[in-house]
Write a protein that holds these residues in place. Structure first.
Motif, PDB file in Angstrom:
ATOM      1  N   GLU A   1     -25.075  32.747  35.477  1.00 12.80           N
ATOM      2  CA  GLU A   1     -25.078  31.529  34.661  1.00 12.80           C
ATOM      3  C   GLU A   1     -24.323  30.403  35.359  1.00 12.80           C
ATOM      4  O   GLU A   1     -24.739  29.231  35.315  1.00 12.80           O
ATOM      5  CB  GLU A   1     -24.478  31.829  33.299  1.00 12.80           C
ATOM      6  N   ASP A   2     -23.207  30.723  36.021  1.00 12.23           N
ATOM      7  CA  ASP A   2     -22.467  29.692  36.754  1.00 12.23           C
ATOM      8  C   ASP A   2     -23.302  29.127  37.889  1.00 12.23           C
ATOM      9  O   ASP A   2     -23.230  27.920  38.180  1.00 12.23           O
ATOM     10  CB  ASP A   2     -21.157  30.277  37.297  1.00 12.23           C
ATOM     11  N   ARG A   3     -24.094  29.954  38.534  1.00 11.92           N
ATOM     12  CA  ARG A   3     -24.932  29.467  39.617  1.00 11.92           C
ATOM     13  C   ARG A   3     -26.050  28.564  39.087  1.00 11.92           C
ATOM     14  O   ARG A   3     -26.421  27.581  39.744  1.00 11.92           O
ATOM     15  CB  ARG A   3     -25.520  30.643  40.396  1.00 11.92           C
ATOM     16  N   TYR A   4     -26.565  28.901  37.920  1.00  9.62           N
ATOM     17  CA  TYR A   4     -27.550  28.016  37.310  1.00  9.62           C
ATOM     18  C   TYR A   4     -26.923  26.666  36.966  1.00  9.62           C
ATOM     19  O   TYR A   4     -27.561  25.612  37.121  1.00  9.62           O
ATOM     20  CB  TYR A   4     -28.146  28.664  36.056  1.00  9.62           C
ATOM     21  N   ASP A   5     -25.697  26.666  36.485  1.00 12.57           N
ATOM     22  CA  ASP A   5     -25.012  25.397  36.207  1.00 12.57           C
ATOM     23  C   ASP A   5     -24.827  24.587  37.485  1.00 12.57           C
ATOM     24  O   ASP A   5     -24.940  23.350  37.476  1.00 12.57           O
ATOM     25  CB  ASP A   5     -23.652  25.675  35.556  1.00 12.57           C
ATOM     26  N   LEU A   6     -24.558  25.280  38.608  1.00 12.66           N
ATOM     27  CA  LEU A   6     -24.420  24.594  39.879  1.00 12.66           C
ATOM     28  C   LEU A   6     -25.735  23.947  40.305  1.00 12.66           C
ATOM     29  O   LEU A   6     -25.758  22.807  40.798  1.00 12.66           O
ATOM     30  CB  LEU A   6     -23.943  25.586  40.950  1.00 12.66           C
ATOM     31  N   ILE A   7     -26.840  24.648  40.095  1.00  9.74           N
ATOM     32  CA  ILE A   7     -28.152  24.089  40.434  1.00  9.74           C
ATOM     33  C   ILE A   7     -28.457  22.876  39.561  1.00  9.74           C
ATOM     34  O   ILE A   7     -28.964  21.856  40.037  1.00  9.74           O
ATOM     35  CB  ILE A   7     -29.239  25.173  40.288  1.00  9.74           C
ATOM     36  N   LYS A   8     -28.143  22.987  38.278  1.00  8.88           N
ATOM     37  CA  LYS A   8     -28.391  21.860  37.369  1.00  8.88           C
ATOM     38  C   LYS A   8     -27.581  20.632  37.781  1.00  8.88           C
ATOM     39  O   LYS A   8     -28.106  19.511  37.816  1.00  8.88           O
ATOM     40  CB  LYS A   8     -28.021  22.265  35.943  1.00  8.88           C
TER      41      LYS A   8
END
Length: 458
Positions: A251-258
Motif C-alpha cells: 500500500e505504501d508503494r501504491y501511495d508512492l506511485i500516486k
C-alpha cells in the motif's frame, strides 16, 4: 591360418572401437554425439532430405516455370518440391536447421511430422518453432538431455531472471519475474521441489532483491538461507504478522506511485495501471520475492480461533497476488497439493498464479490442480514422471504452452554458501526489519593440535 590371424588382428581394434562407442553413448552421451552421432545424423539428413520430406507429405507440386525449365534442359522426372533448407548449424546437443515453407504449407504440418523425421534422421527428438511467417526452425536433439542435466554456460541472465532448469529441447528454462510475476510449484516428497527452490533463491541472492520466506515447517527448508533473507516466518503465528506487513508495504508503494504520477490519493489501487518500474531509479523501491513453502500449512486449522487467523492470511495472500505485481512484490508458492479442499480462498489464490511447475505427484488430481486449468494435455505428462527421476517436472503458464524441464543438482550447503557470500546485497526494507531472521554464527573449525618434537635420547 594366416587369414584367420589377420582377421583377429583387424577385428580386435574394431571390437574395441565399437565397445568404446557403446560405452560413451550410455555413460557420456554428449561426447558420443560430438564425435560420432553428429557426423552420422548430418550425413543422413543431407543424403535423404528430399525423399524423407516426400515420404512425410511435406512436398508440394512444382511451379509451371520449374516444370518447363526441367523439361527444356533435362529429361528427368519432375518431382515434388520440398521446403527450402537452410544451413545446418551443429550444437553441443544436436542440430539447428531452418526451413522455408513451400506455398500452402503451415508450421503445423512440419510439427505433425516431427516424429517421422526423428526416426528417419536418427536423433532423440525434433522440436519445431516458428521464426517468422513462412520460416520454421527445426531443433534436433541428439540425446536425452534431461537424463543428466548440464546447464549451458551461455545463458541469458538479467535482473529478476533466473536460469533454473533445462528444457527437453536443450534450451534453458528461465524464471522471469517481470514476465510471469507469480508461480505455483507442486511436488510430492523427494520429487525435486526443494532443489528447484534452492536454484531460485541462489539465483536471486546475487541480485539486489529482497527475499522473504514463509516456511511453516519450522524453517527447515528456508532457514539455511537466513543470511540473505530480509524476513522469515517459521510458523503460522509469525506468518500472521509478516503478511500484514507485506500488505502495508504494498500500500505504501501504491501511495508512492500516486504521489509521483499525480494520481488522486482516493483512487482505488485496482484502478492504477502503472507500476514501480515507471518511477525514477533513485525513488524506485527494491523488488520483493515472497517464497511460501508448504502453503497447505497456512490453510490447516484445528480451532475456531485458528480459522479466523487462516482467513486473514489467505485474504492477504490473495491481495498480494492480485495487486503485488505493480508494487514489485512477487509470489513463489510451493506445496504438495493445492486445491479447493484446503479451504476458502484456495481456488481464488491459485487463479492468480500465472506460472505452474508440477513435479512428480502422488495422484492425478494433484496434477490437475496445477495444470488442468491451463494445459489439460500436460496432466498425463506430469503423471508419467518416475520416482527415480527427481527434479523432472512439467512447466506451463496460462497461455497454454508447456514443456518438460529438469533442475540440475545443487547441494544445500552450496546454496547456503551462496546466500552467505551475497549477504551484503540484502537491501534495507524498513517494514521488514522486525522479521529479519537471526543468522547463526558460522562454526569455527578447530585447528589441529601442534605436534611437539620428541626429546632426543642419549
Amino acid at each position: 591360418m594366416t587369414d584367420l590371424t589377420t582377421l583377429l588382428e583387424v577385428g580386435g581394434p574394431v571390437a574395441a572401437l565399437g565397445g568404446g562407442a557403446a560405452y560413451a553413448r550410455a555413460r557420456h552421451p554428449g561426447v558420443y554425439w560430438s564425435t560420432i552421432g553428429l557426423p552420422i545424423s548430418t550425413v543422413r539428413l543431407l543424403s535423404s532430405y528430399s525423399s524423407v520430406m516426400e515420404a512425410c507429405g511435406l512436398t508440394v507440386a512444382p511451379s509451371r516455370l520449374r516444370v518447363l525449365a526441367v523439361k527444356a534442359t533435362t529429361r528427368r522426372e519432375v518431382r515434388p518440391v520440398p521446403p527450402r533448407r537452410g544451413i545446418i548449424r551443429p550444437t553441443s546437443t544436436g542440430l539447428r536447421l531452418r526451413l522455408r515453407l513451400a506455398p500452402g504449407q503451415e508450421p503445423a504440418d512440419v510439427a505433425a511430422s516431427a516424429e517421422r523425421l526423428r526416426h528417419a534422421w536418427g536423433v532423440h527428438a525434433i522440436y519445431v518453432t516458428t521464426v517468422k511467417p513462412g520460416v520454421v526452425e527445426l531443433r534436433l536433439v541428439g540425446f536425452d538431455v534431461l537424463r543428466k542435466v548440464r546447464m549451458s554456460r551461455k545463458v541469458e541472465e538479467g535482473f529478476l531472471k533466473v536460469p533454473v532448469a533445462l528444457r527437453e529441447d536443450a534450451t534453458p528454462f528461465v524464471r522471469d519475474y517481470r514476465t510471469i510475476p507469480h508461480q505455483l510449484t507442486l511436488g510430492a516428497t523427494l520429487s525435486g521441489k526443494s532443489m528447484y527452490l534452492r536454484h531460485l533463491i541462489a539465483g536471486l541472492a546475487r541480485q539486489p532483491v529482497a527475499l522473504v520466506g514463509v516456511d511453516c515447517k519450522r524453517g527447515v527448508e528456508l532457514a539455511p538461507f537466513a543470511a540473505r533473507l530480509s524476513a522469515l516466518a517459521t510458523d503460522p503465528e509469525q506468518a500472521a504478522e509478516l503478511l500484514p506487513a507485506l500488505v502495508k508495504e504494498m500500500e505504501d508503494r501504491y501511495d508512492l506511485i500516486k504521489a509521483r504520477q499525480g494520481i488522486a490519493p482516493d483512487t482505488p489501487d485496482e484502478e492504477i495501471t502503472s507500476d514501480i518500474w515507471g518511477l525514477p531509479e533513485s525513488e524506485r523501491p527494491v523488488p520483493i520475492v515472497l517464497f511460501v513453502d508448504e502453503v497447505a500449512e497456512l490453510f490447516l486449522v484445528a480451532t475456531k480461533k485458528e480459522e479466523e487467523r487462516r482467513d486473514e492470511m489467505v485474504t492477504q495472500l490473495i491481495r498480494l497476488a492480485q495487486l503485488g505485481r505493480a508494487a514489485g512484490i512477487y509470489l513463489e508458492v510451493c506445496g504438495q497439493r493445492f486445491g479447493a479442499e484446503l479451504g476458502k480462498g484456495a481456488t481464488m489464490l491459485r487463479a492468480q498464479l500465472t506460472g505452474r511447475v508440477c513435479h512428480r505427484v502422488n495422484d492425478e488430481a494433484s496434477a490437475k490442480m496445477a495444470l488442468g486449468d491451463i494445459a489439460p494435455e500436460a496432466v498425463m505428462a506430469a503423471c508419467a514422471i518416475a520416482p527415480e527421476c527427481p527434479g523432472l517436472a512439467v512447466a506451463g503458464d496460462t497461455s497454454g504452452g508447456w514443456s518438460r524441464i529438469r533442475t540440475p543438482y545443487l547441494s544445500l550447503s552450496d546454496a547456503a554458501e551462496i546466500c552467505r557470500d551475497s549477504a551484503h546485497l540484502m537491501p534495507d526494507v524498513l517494514s521488514l526489519k522486525p522479521f529479519r531472521p537471526d543468522v547463526p554464527a558460522r562454526p569455527v573449525e578447530k585447528a589441529a593440535p601442534a605436534l611437539r618434537p620428541l626429546p632426543v635420547s642419549d
